[in-house]
Design a protein around this motif. Sequence first.
Motif, short mmCIF file in Angstrom:
data_model
loop_
_atom_site.label_atom_id
_atom_site.label_comp_id
_atom_site.label_asym_id
_atom_site.label_seq_id
_atom_site.Cartn_x
_atom_site.Cartn_y
_atom_site.Cartn_z
N HIS A 57 0.82 -1.22 0.00
CA HIS A 57 0.00 0.00 0.00
C HIS A 57 0.85 1.28 0.00
O HIS A 57 0.57 2.21 -0.76
N PRO A 58 1.93 1.36 0.82
CA PRO A 58 2.75 2.58 0.79
C PRO A 58 3.35 2.87 -0.59
O PRO A 58 3.53 4.03 -0.96
N VAL A 59 3.67 1.82 -1.34
CA VAL A 59 4.22 2.02 -2.70
C VAL A 59 3.17 2.67 -3.60
O VAL A 59 3.47 3.58 -4.37
N ALA A 60 1.91 2.23 -3.48
CA ALA A 60 0.83 2.82 -4.28
C ALA A 60 0.66 4.29 -3.94
O ALA A 60 0.43 5.12 -4.83
N LEU A 61 0.76 4.64 -2.66
CA LEU A 61 0.65 6.04 -2.25
C LEU A 61 1.79 6.87 -2.85
O LEU A 61 1.58 8.00 -3.32
N LYS A 62 2.98 6.30 -2.84
CA LYS A 62 4.15 6.98 -3.43
C LYS A 62 3.97 7.15 -4.94
O LYS A 62 4.28 8.21 -5.50
#
Length: 156
Positions: free
Chosen positions: A100-105
Amino acid sequence: MARVVVGGTFECLHDGHKELLRKAFKLAGDGEVDIGLTSNEMANKRPRNVPEYSIRKEKILQYINEISEGQEYTIIELNDLYGNTLTENYDYIVVSPETHPVALKINKLRSEKGMKEIEVMRIEYVLADDEKPISSTRIAHGEIDIHGHLKSSYRT
């Protein structure tokens, strides 16, 4: 027609991975799915031996044949965390809590480039028999199988 992207190493195609792929194909409907599969170089940064790209790709192809009804898809070799997400337009990105953090980035970088954000579809972890997430790490350590069943040596 939706355009959906999902990515990962797919070290051992476990039930959590299958849920991500199922969701991606369901969201795409008559559209298309791009599946980013980490390159050998990226996968080998893990602290264990990961199967070769061709083996991981073949397992994904076999699974797609089980769930897909002639839907369009492409498997793309990933050499970085972002793949085509910073150059192509997608409607959805399907992620696990871990990614999920990668998608936000990705969306932050897309926004900085003046691109439309991708709608993030976060799929919760698929749990093993012990109510802990199924993961490739746990499978590699011999705790569980790809369906989340505890191996006999780890039962309490």
